[in-house]
Structures are given as C-alpha cells and as structure tokens.
Design an enzyme around this catalytic site. Sequence first.
Site, PDB file in Angstrom:
ATOM      1  N   SER A  67       0.793  -1.231   0.000  1.00 55.45           N
ATOM      2  CA  SER A  67       0.000   0.000   0.000  1.00 55.45           C
ATOM      3  C   SER A  67       0.825   1.280   0.000  1.00 55.45           C
ATOM      4  O   SER A  67       0.251   2.372  -0.084  1.00 55.45           O
ATOM      5  CB  SER A  67      -0.949   0.017   1.203  1.00 55.45           C
ATOM      6  OG  SER A  67      -2.042  -0.844   0.962  1.00 55.45           O
ATOM      7  N   LYS A 100       0.022   3.623  -2.729  1.00 55.90           N
ATOM      8  CA  LYS A 100      -1.061   4.605  -2.609  1.00 55.90           C
ATOM      9  C   LYS A 100      -0.517   6.035  -2.577  1.00 55.90           C
ATOM     10  O   LYS A 100      -1.273   6.987  -2.817  1.00 55.90           O
ATOM     11  CB  LYS A 100      -1.901   4.327  -1.364  1.00 55.90           C
ATOM     12  CG  LYS A 100      -2.780   3.073  -1.478  1.00 55.90           C
ATOM     13  CD  LYS A 100      -3.621   2.886  -0.217  1.00 55.90           C
ATOM     14  CE  LYS A 100      -4.660   1.781  -0.377  1.00 55.90           C
ATOM     15  NZ  LYS A 100      -4.113   0.430  -0.200  1.00 55.90           N
ATOM     16  N   SER A 159      -6.011   2.645   4.894  1.00 58.17           N
ATOM     17  CA  SER A 159      -5.475   1.998   3.686  1.00 58.17           C
ATOM     18  C   SER A 159      -6.589   1.277   2.935  1.00 58.17           C
ATOM     19  O   SER A 159      -6.391   0.185   2.393  1.00 58.17           O
ATOM     20  CB  SER A 159      -4.351   1.020   4.059  1.00 58.17           C
ATOM     21  OG  SER A 159      -3.475   0.813   2.976  1.00 58.17           O
TER      22      SER A 159
END
Length: 414
Positions: A102, A105, A160
């Site tokens: 993640s 991101k 997340s």
Amino acid sequence: MALDTLLSRKAGVLAVVAAAGLTLTSIPSADRADGVAQGRRAAAVRGPAADRLQDRTGAELAGAGAPALPAGVSARAWTVTDLRTGDVLAAKNAHQRLAPASTLKTLFAVTVLPKFRAQAVHKVTPKELAGIGPGSSLVGIQENRSYRVADLWHGVFLRSGNDAVRVLASMNGGWTATAGEMQAKARQLGARDTTVKSPDGYDSPGQLSSAYDLSVFGRTGLANADFAKYCATASARFPSRGSPAFGIRNTNRMLTGANGMRRYSGILGVKNGYTSNAGNTLVAAAERGGRRLLVTVLNPQSGASNAVYNEAASLLDWGFGAVGRTRPVGSLVAGAGAGAAAPGGRAAGPTADGEGGRTAGARPVAAQVSRQPGRWSETTLWAVAGGFAVALAAGAVFGWRMYVRGRQAPGGGR
C-alpha cells in the site's frame, strides 16, 4: 625639453598610480573572502550528488563524513533522503524492484488527489466497489451512500482502504485509466522502477516499485498541502448510514504510537503497507531541529515485531545526525522530468516551454558578502579610490597636452 620630460614623467607616474587603483578594486573584502571560504567548505561537505544508487550488490551506502550506519537494519531495500534538497544521504538497494504493497497509494494520491475538491460529494454505486481483492484492507464504504471526497481520502490514508481507492479511481475515469495515469506520472517524476497494475497496491503480477521511486512519490506528495494533512492525520470520524459516524485510526504505528510502538517525535506521517508478497513496507517523514527527512523501508527480514517501524526510526535518527555532515550518495531530483515537485510546490524539472526550472535540489553555493548598514566594504573603498586616481591621471595628462600646445602655437610663451 627638460621641463617637458619632467612633466611627462609625472604624468606617467600618475597613470601607474591609476592602474594600481584599478587593480586594487579587484581585491575582495575580508567579509567576502570569508564568505567564499565558507561556501567552499559547504561544497566540500555536500559535494556533488554523484549517483551511487545504482549499486546492486546489497551494500549499505553512505557518503564521506557520515557517522556509522545503524546496526540491525534488515530491510531488503531502504533510503534516507533530505526532504528539502532531495539528496539521498544513505541507501541500500535503492533501485531494487520490489512489491510495494500500500505504499503505492502515495503515487495514487499524487496522481488523483489534486483533481477533486475535498468538500465535493459523491454517491457510491455497487459497480464502483466491484473487483476488490480478497483480504483487502477496507474502511467500510457502503453502496448507494454519499461521501465527501475528504472522507474517501481519510479512508485511503488512515485505513489503507482499497474500497476508498476503488471509488476515487472510478471518479477519475476507471481502474485501468487510473493505473495508466499513475504509470505516466511515475515516469514524469523520474521514477523508472515502478510498474503499476493495481492502483491500491494490491499484489498483482508484475507490479513493482523501489525504495528510490517510493521516496520520490512521498517527497512529491508532501509538497501538496492536502496530501501532507491527510498522511499526518492520526484519527478521524467516518460516516456510516443509519448510525453515527465511527472512529477510524491510522494504521501507521510511527504516527499513532500503537501496538507496542511509541509515536516517533516529529513524525510527519506518510504511508505504510503490507501484503504477503511485499512484506511490510513504509514511507515515513519526520522533522527535527528544522531538518526534514524521509525514509523508505521495504520488507525487513528480521521477523521482529514492528521491524519496519523500528528500522525506519533508527534510520531517521541516523539521518538527523548525518544531514549537513555527509556527502549525498545520489539525488531524487537528478532523474526528475517535467512537473516533479519538491516540498514547497516548485517544479523540479523542465517547465512546459522546455526551460529548466530552479529546483530545490539545485542549490548553487554562493559567497555570503557582509553588508552592514552605514558602512562601506573594503571593496567599495578601493573602487572609489581607484576611480579618483583615474580621474586625476586623466586630468594631468590633458592639462599637460594643453600646456604643450599652447607653447607651440604662434605667440605662445616659451
């Protein structure tokens, strides 16, 4: 003739004095000389950002003059970067291509966040939540419910939430289009190790990034005030249909001090991640004593609890002791293309018209010349004296020529 010779010699002497005055005007003041020396010493410490980051041997790299690197850092790849300049102070396997989880991101936010107003409202459709991978982290978005864009970004940064990423990607033109746009943005920023397959960072065949690229994304993101605010938010309220909003807490333990971790002093946040393929990953920034550093840590191998956070903390501690004392081993700015932003929002690459922009990393070392109100520097005094000498010599020569012409003219005196 004797008088002519004498006067000619006097004019010559005055000309020599004038020339000496002109020469002396080039002598720098003591203040300026000190400034030049300080600039050279600074350049010697910082040195050119010779790119050693291509090293693939697994060696830990740090520049000349650096303190000993912290022991026990087991991550497969990591970097320590000065946020202001983009200088990479130390690194290991900076360009090794690994699964990012993640932390990808950060690139998603750099690409999509500027496009939508925080207070804009969007109603979620069932189609927008289709395709979320099994085992994904979720914030709890509900179908047919309206959310502010700010709520969706809280879901991305704090929990997340892959469901929040799905909705924002749909708003941005779709999953595939957003992945393509992220890929283009990575290249624009000079991040050439990254291949985007799934905008949320979910494990996908061929999806890779590097400590270097993720540092570029984190640094670029922090130049955006909204990104900086969201990634530094420890907790927020998230809306829920048919019941009061519920609390959500950031999963970045360096920011919250949860699960056996202390909140890191001066933490600015950014983004953590985990998948079974990527292991634990983290991009983290902190500030201390007016310095701002960014670390990226990918896949620690020690197996210790909170390893990714503890290793990031030890690298930040090292960086705050090393910054300003060591030469960089590379730079995040060197490979950046058009639109690469640095903290403060300035472009780090060529502008649209092809002209090179001033970058946070391109800091020419300039001499610092002292200027005290009401006082002239030595250079100024010499310049005034030299100019006066030139005028005096020119006047003497002109006067002598007029005198000679007067004597040679008919009726002139002898």
